[in-house]
Design a protein around this motif. Sequence first.
Motif, PDB file in Angstrom:
ATOM      1  N   GLU A 195       5.435   6.145   2.540  1.00  0.00           N
ATOM      2  CA  GLU A 195       5.405   7.507   3.095  1.00  0.00           C
ATOM      3  C   GLU A 195       6.853   7.841   3.592  1.00  0.00           C
ATOM      4  OE1 GLU A 195       1.869   7.377   5.515  1.00  0.00           O
ATOM      5  OE2 GLU A 195       0.279   7.597   3.842  1.00  0.00           O
ATOM      6  N   SER A 196       7.012   9.082   3.673  1.00  0.00           N
ATOM      7  CA  SER A 196       8.104   9.786   3.990  1.00  0.00           C
ATOM      8  C   SER A 196       7.764  11.146   4.571  1.00  0.00           C
ATOM      9  CB  SER A 196       9.218   9.860   2.948  1.00  0.00           C
ATOM     10  OG  SER A 196      10.374  10.565   3.474  1.00  0.00           O
ATOM     11  N   PRO A 238      -4.317   8.237  -1.172  1.00  0.00           N
ATOM     12  CA  PRO A 238      -4.907   7.580   0.107  1.00  0.00           C
ATOM     13  C   PRO A 238      -3.901   6.719   0.498  1.00  0.00           C
ATOM     14  CG  PRO A 238      -6.808   8.063  -1.087  1.00  0.00           C
ATOM     15  CD  PRO A 238      -5.850   8.023  -2.210  1.00  0.00           C
ATOM     16  N   SER A 239      -3.673   6.734   1.819  1.00  0.00           N
ATOM     17  CA  SER A 239      -2.602   5.763   2.257  1.00  0.00           C
ATOM     18  C   SER A 239      -2.991   4.280   2.236  1.00  0.00           C
ATOM     19  CB  SER A 239      -2.393   6.026   3.837  1.00  0.00           C
ATOM     20  OG  SER A 239      -3.530   5.738   4.434  1.00  0.00           O
ATOM     21  N   THR A 240      -4.312   3.989   1.804  1.00  0.00           N
ATOM     22  CA  THR A 240      -4.867   2.794   1.441  1.00  0.00           C
ATOM     23  C   THR A 240      -4.806   2.282   0.183  1.00  0.00           C
ATOM     24  OG1 THR A 240      -7.106   3.388   1.606  1.00  0.00           O
ATOM     25  CG2 THR A 240      -6.081   2.601   3.696  1.00  0.00           C
ATOM     26  N   THR A 241      -4.268   2.964  -0.851  1.00  0.00           N
ATOM     27  CA  THR A 241      -4.339   2.745  -2.210  1.00  0.00           C
ATOM     28  C   THR A 241      -3.146   1.573  -2.534  1.00  0.00           C
ATOM     29  OG1 THR A 241      -4.795   5.153  -2.605  1.00  0.00           O
ATOM     30  CG2 THR A 241      -3.698   3.748  -4.519  1.00  0.00           C
ATOM     31  N   LEU A 263       1.019  -1.266   0.018  1.00  0.00           N
ATOM     32  CA  LEU A 263       0.120  -0.138  -0.063  1.00  0.00           C
ATOM     33  C   LEU A 263       0.908   1.265  -0.068  1.00  0.00           C
ATOM     34  CD1 LEU A 263      -2.492  -1.005   2.733  1.00  0.00           C
ATOM     35  CD2 LEU A 263      -2.744  -1.337   0.201  1.00  0.00           C
ATOM     36  N   VAL A 264       0.395   2.310  -0.300  1.00  0.00           N
ATOM     37  CA  VAL A 264       1.055   3.728  -0.267  1.00  0.00           C
ATOM     38  C   VAL A 264       1.538   4.010   1.071  1.00  0.00           C
ATOM     39  CG1 VAL A 264       0.321   6.231  -0.316  1.00  0.00           C
ATOM     40  CG2 VAL A 264      -0.318   4.584  -2.203  1.00  0.00           C
ATOM     41  N   GLU A 265       0.905   3.589   2.152  1.00  0.00           N
ATOM     42  CA  GLU A 265       1.272   3.899   3.529  1.00  0.00           C
ATOM     43  C   GLU A 265       2.571   3.441   3.871  1.00  0.00           C
ATOM     44  OE1 GLU A 265      -1.354   2.256   6.322  1.00  0.00           O
ATOM     45  OE2 GLU A 265      -1.016   0.166   5.679  1.00  0.00           O
ATOM     46  N   SER A 266       3.180   2.468   3.068  1.00  0.00           N
ATOM     47  CA  SER A 266       4.367   1.902   3.263  1.00  0.00           C
ATOM     48  C   SER A 266       5.427   2.622   2.555  1.00  0.00           C
ATOM     49  CB  SER A 266       4.470   0.259   2.681  1.00  0.00           C
ATOM     50  OG  SER A 266       4.510   0.176   1.336  1.00  0.00           O
ATOM     51  N   SER A 271       4.963  14.557   0.753  1.00  0.00           N
ATOM     52  CA  SER A 271       3.583  13.919   0.993  1.00  0.00           C
ATOM     53  C   SER A 271       2.889  13.215  -0.109  1.00  0.00           C
ATOM     54  CB  SER A 271       2.414  15.160   1.149  1.00  0.00           C
ATOM     55  OG  SER A 271       3.000  15.696   2.470  1.00  0.00           O
TER      56      SER A 271
END
Length: 214
Positions: free
Chosen positions: A160-161, A169-172, A155-158, A165
């Motif tokens: 992130e930095s 969405p982080s769940t993408t 997912l996108v959340e992994s 930004s």
Amino acid sequence: MKSITIKGSERESVGKKATKALRNAGKVPCVVYGGEKPLHFSADELAFKNLVYTPNAHTVVVELEDKKKVRAIMQDIQFHPVTDKIQHIDFYQLFDDKEVTLNIPVRLEGNSPGVRNGGRLLFRNRKLTIKALPDNLPDFFKVDISKLKIGDNILVESLESDEFSILQPSTTVVVQVKTARAAVVVDDEDEEGEEVEGEVTAAEGAEETTEAAE
């Protein structure tokens, strides 16, 4: 992020007649927005080869004849509907203290055990949109798929930095491995695995190709 230098000439006239003459001479009319006023310039079409015809993201240094240099990113590009020649390019000027929005490519690395066991690798998002200061723009996102089993995803959340930004969405889902008929599902305690009943038909193979392209 890597930068490409575009050497050009500032345009004195921006009318239709002057623009047509530039294109006939093999040059591309361009404009840089974001400064105190728009900067109009032109450059040889070949000068944009490594900027336009690549999946990679780059910043640009526009270098003019009077030694003026402007740092920018490409915002928009227009192609001729018949010849596909570049007709016009819009740039946005970069400033060290102003964040910009840019699409960054995603690169997959490694071999997925889920794919080796017959799963389908679906590359859902080949680019991610980020907002960052110019000096924090990454060249690409490196995504390691060497631990992806059937049913797993990244997912996108992994990705992130603190330096930027990600606007999705982080769940993408960026990439995932889906079960296919005739896939071998391997549990941590079962090295042999279990074969799922059924076979992959030609139609399902075509579906896989279509989904992977999405």
